[in-house]
Enzyme design. Structure first.
Site, mmCIF file in Angstrom:
data_model
loop_
_atom_site.group_PDB
_atom_site.id
_atom_site.type_symbol
_atom_site.label_atom_id
_atom_site.label_comp_id
_atom_site.label_asym_id
_atom_site.label_seq_id
_atom_site.Cartn_x
_atom_site.Cartn_y
_atom_site.Cartn_z
ATOM 1 N N HIS A 81 -6.461 0.226 7.143
ATOM 2 C CA HIS A 81 -7.327 -0.842 7.673
ATOM 3 C C HIS A 81 -7.564 -0.502 9.146
ATOM 4 C CE1 HIS A 81 -9.010 -4.693 8.655
ATOM 5 N NE2 HIS A 81 -7.922 -5.212 9.179
ATOM 6 N N GLU A 129 -11.988 -20.416 -15.109
ATOM 7 C CA GLU A 129 -13.406 -20.123 -15.317
ATOM 8 C C GLU A 129 -14.033 -19.535 -14.047
ATOM 9 O OE1 GLU A 129 -16.012 -23.445 -15.823
ATOM 10 O OE2 GLU A 129 -17.592 -22.227 -16.748
ATOM 11 N N GLU A 186 -11.310 -28.393 -13.348
ATOM 12 C CA GLU A 186 -12.741 -28.093 -13.276
ATOM 13 C C GLU A 186 -13.037 -27.109 -12.140
ATOM 14 O OE1 GLU A 186 -14.803 -29.168 -15.442
ATOM 15 O OE2 GLU A 186 -16.743 -28.653 -14.564
ATOM 16 N N GLY A 222 -2.286 -3.306 -3.365
ATOM 17 C CA GLY A 222 -1.520 -2.117 -3.734
ATOM 18 C C GLY A 222 -1.292 -1.981 -5.233
ATOM 19 N N SER A 280 -25.310 -22.574 -19.090
ATOM 20 C CA SER A 280 -26.392 -23.331 -19.727
ATOM 21 C C SER A 280 -27.621 -23.389 -18.819
ATOM 22 C CB SER A 280 -25.917 -24.756 -20.022
ATOM 23 O OG SER A 280 -25.742 -25.447 -18.793
ATOM 24 N N VAL A 294 2.510 -5.521 13.111
ATOM 25 C CA VAL A 294 3.660 -4.807 13.696
ATOM 26 C C VAL A 294 3.331 -3.341 13.982
ATOM 27 C CG1 VAL A 294 5.334 -6.351 12.586
ATOM 28 C CG2 VAL A 294 4.784 -4.203 11.492
ATOM 29 N N GLN A 350 0.826 -1.210 0.000
ATOM 30 C CA GLN A 350 0.000 0.000 0.000
ATOM 31 C C GLN A 350 0.857 1.255 0.000
ATOM 32 O OE1 GLN A 350 -3.277 0.482 -0.416
ATOM 33 N NE2 GLN A 350 -3.545 -1.711 -0.678
HETATM 34 P P1 NDP Z 1 3.478 -4.807 3.581
HETATM 35 O O1 NDP Z 1 3.547 -6.205 4.074
HETATM 36 O O2 NDP Z 1 3.607 -4.594 2.131
HETATM 37 O O3 NDP Z 1 4.598 -4.029 4.415
HETATM 38 C C1 NDP Z 1 4.657 -2.643 4.453
HETATM 39 C C2 NDP Z 1 5.980 -2.107 4.928
HETATM 40 O O4 NDP Z 1 6.174 -2.338 6.333
HETATM 41 C C3 NDP Z 1 7.209 -2.610 4.212
HETATM 42 O O5 NDP Z 1 7.907 -1.483 3.765
HETATM 43 C C4 NDP Z 1 7.958 -3.303 5.309
HETATM 44 O O6 NDP Z 1 9.356 -3.158 5.142
HETATM 45 C C5 NDP Z 1 7.536 -2.578 6.560
HETATM 46 N N1 NDP Z 1 7.739 -3.361 7.795
HETATM 47 C C6 NDP Z 1 7.457 -4.663 7.986
HETATM 48 N N2 NDP Z 1 7.752 -5.025 9.259
HETATM 49 C C7 NDP Z 1 8.239 -3.929 9.865
HETATM 50 C C8 NDP Z 1 8.721 -3.659 11.171
HETATM 51 N N3 NDP Z 1 8.740 -4.608 12.097
HETATM 52 N N4 NDP Z 1 9.148 -2.404 11.438
HETATM 53 C C9 NDP Z 1 9.105 -1.439 10.503
HETATM 54 N N5 NDP Z 1 8.671 -1.632 9.247
HETATM 55 C C10 NDP Z 1 8.228 -2.864 8.934
HETATM 56 O O7 NDP Z 1 2.107 -4.143 4.118
HETATM 57 P P2 NDP Z 1 0.769 -3.818 3.321
HETATM 58 O O8 NDP Z 1 0.991 -2.691 2.405
HETATM 59 O O9 NDP Z 1 0.189 -5.086 2.763
HETATM 60 O O10 NDP Z 1 -0.191 -3.382 4.522
HETATM 61 C C11 NDP Z 1 -0.128 -2.080 5.071
HETATM 62 C C12 NDP Z 1 -1.521 -1.692 5.541
HETATM 63 O O11 NDP Z 1 -2.396 -1.642 4.423
HETATM 64 C C13 NDP Z 1 -2.137 -2.664 6.520
HETATM 65 O O12 NDP Z 1 -2.861 -1.932 7.471
HETATM 66 C C14 NDP Z 1 -3.077 -3.484 5.657
HETATM 67 O O13 NDP Z 1 -4.165 -4.049 6.369
HETATM 68 C C15 NDP Z 1 -3.565 -2.409 4.710
HETATM 69 N N6 NDP Z 1 -4.127 -2.895 3.457
HETATM 70 C C16 NDP Z 1 -3.411 -3.777 2.715
HETATM 71 C C17 NDP Z 1 -3.919 -4.223 1.509
HETATM 72 C C18 NDP Z 1 -3.121 -5.131 0.649
HETATM 73 O O14 NDP Z 1 -3.585 -5.436 -0.420
HETATM 74 N N7 NDP Z 1 -1.944 -5.593 1.015
HETATM 75 C C19 NDP Z 1 -5.251 -3.805 1.017
HETATM 76 C C20 NDP Z 1 -5.872 -2.785 1.841
HETATM 77 C C21 NDP Z 1 -5.323 -2.389 3.026
HETATM 78 P P3 NDP Z 1 10.203 -4.358 4.491
HETATM 79 O O15 NDP Z 1 9.434 -4.865 3.302
HETATM 80 O O16 NDP Z 1 11.448 -3.708 4.099
HETATM 81 O O17 NDP Z 1 10.318 -5.379 5.564
#
Ligand code: NDP
Length: 327
Positions: free
Chosen positions: A106, A230, A224, A132, A251, A83, A27
């Site tokens: 979220h 599908e 299937e 994202g 169908s 986290v 995101q």
């Molecule tokens: P990601 O798993 O893509 O992680 C986001 C970032 O957090 C990365 O840059 C990661 O760094 C960093 N990160 C992970 N662990 C730590 C830590 N312990 N300390 C500091 N930074 C950390 O997250 P999302 O984008 O999937 O989710 C973010 C929010 O968006 C959430 O609230 C989620 O519910 C919401 N959301 C997500 C959707 C989705 O499709 N994924 C859809 C709608 C909402 P690195 O990668 O370098 O570890």
């Protein structure tokens, strides 16, 4: 229901503000790039790793999270939900000041009061209903991903204008941003994950097991069930023309079979099972269980994932993919 479009939001609200994207992942990257393309000043806070380097390569000023929390007016907490508490407590909370806005994608941590921001900051949510990559791709194509917008805390009367401006900046108001609440978004999202998807996944698994036991060819069964694509098309048509109306693409035999047998495979009484899941979500039982699981280092989660990946379906899928690639 109230739904906001571009005309309801003013990007000027963010004109003199800096948006700090905390967590440059799924995101964070998509929303950060969209906001910048909408003319918003965006900085990135991330731990020093690959995501940090990616933000720099994308042309953003990237910095440690605590520094971004001090520099930003709108702080978007886009690290994974599990986290967020730690990152919030250690990197954001000590630097929060009146006039700032905390933005979530979220509602989980706010709804279950796992994060409790001080009264002087605004707390908003702009939650895209899309991964994202989709948020970015739709924006670039001139449309947008629909979203839920909500305000939990309006400290200075600016929470709604800021929330709508963020929704506009990421492209959400092009598609429509539905006014919601942290409770509604979180509970509905969890209900999908804990009731709707499990029913579908269990049904596919049980169907595979039964048909293979009855002598059907494993690869043919998976083809299937979902292997041909599908099923994905049917879902697309549900979104486009409607749940029942898409049936006209099948169908007459298929339509009669589906409608006549539906109540037998899933009787109305099943609603009480669904209601039980919803009750657990609403009462915070699931959140408590998940927090305990996280604190214990995910022992149950790891076991369940290992069991799922050990199911023979996984090997059959690999064989099916080879067969399909060979054609
Ligand atoms: P990601 O798993 O893509 O992680 C986001 C970032 O957090 C990365 O840059 C990661 O760094 C960093 N990160 C992970 N662990 C730590 C830590 N312990 N300390 C500091 N930074 C950390 O997250 P999302 O984008 O999937 O989710 C973010 C929010 O968006 C959430 O609230 C989620 O519910 C919401 N959301 C997500 C959707 C989705 O499709 N994924 C859809 C709608 C909402 P690195 O990668 O370098 O570890």
């Amino acid at each position: 229901m109230q739904i906001y479009y571009d005309a309801d939001a003013d990007l000027g609200t963010l004109g003199n503000k800096t948006v700090a994207v905390v967590g440059y992942g799924n995101q964070g990257r998509a929303q950060g790039l969209n906001m910048r393309d909408s003319g918003v000043e965006v900085i990135v806070g991330n731990v020093q790793d690959e995501s940090f380097e990616r933000a720099v390569a994308d042309g953003f000023t990237a910095m440690p999270i605590a520094e971004a929390a001090r520099a930003g007016d709108v702080l978007c907490l886009f690290v994974p939900d599990e986290v967020q508490q730690v990152v919030y407590r250690q990197e954001l909370e000590p630097h929060l000041r009146a006039g700032q806005t905390l933005n979530f994608a979220h509602g989980y941590n706010i709804h279950y009061r796992l994060i409790r921001p001080p009264e002087e900051v605004n707390v908003i949510m702009v939650a895209p209903r899309m991964i994202g990559v989709g948020v970015r791709e739709r924006f670039l194509a001139g449309s947008g991903a629909p979203a839920f917008v909500a305000v939990q805390q309006d400290a200075d009367g600016q929470a709604w204008p800021v929330a709508l401006a963020v929704a506009k900046a990421i492209g959400a108001t092009r598609a429509g941003a539905i006014r919601s609440t942290f409770a509604e978004e979180t509970e509905m999202d969890h209900f999908m994950e804990q009731a709707v998807w499990p029913v579908i996944m269990r049904l596919l698994t049980l169907t595979y097991e039964l048909l293979v036991e009855e002598g059907f060819q494993p690869e043919a069964v998976l083809m299937e069930l979902y292997g041909s694509g599908e099923a994905a098309q049917v879902f697309e048509e549900m979104a486009r023309v409607g749940l029942f109306r898409q049936m006209s693409f099948h169908s007459q035999t298929s339509q009669y079979g589906t409608l006549s047998r539906g109540p037998r495979v899933l009787p109305d009484a099943f609603k009480s099972t669904l209601a039980g899941i919803l009750e657990e979500i609403r009462a915070g039982v699931f959140a408590q269980e998940w927090e305990a699981e996280r604190e214990a280092g995910y022992p149950v989660f790891e076991r369940l994932k290992a069991e799922a990946l050990a199911h023979e379906i996984n090997q059959v899928e690999e064989r099916l993919q080879e067969i399909m690639q060979a054609t």
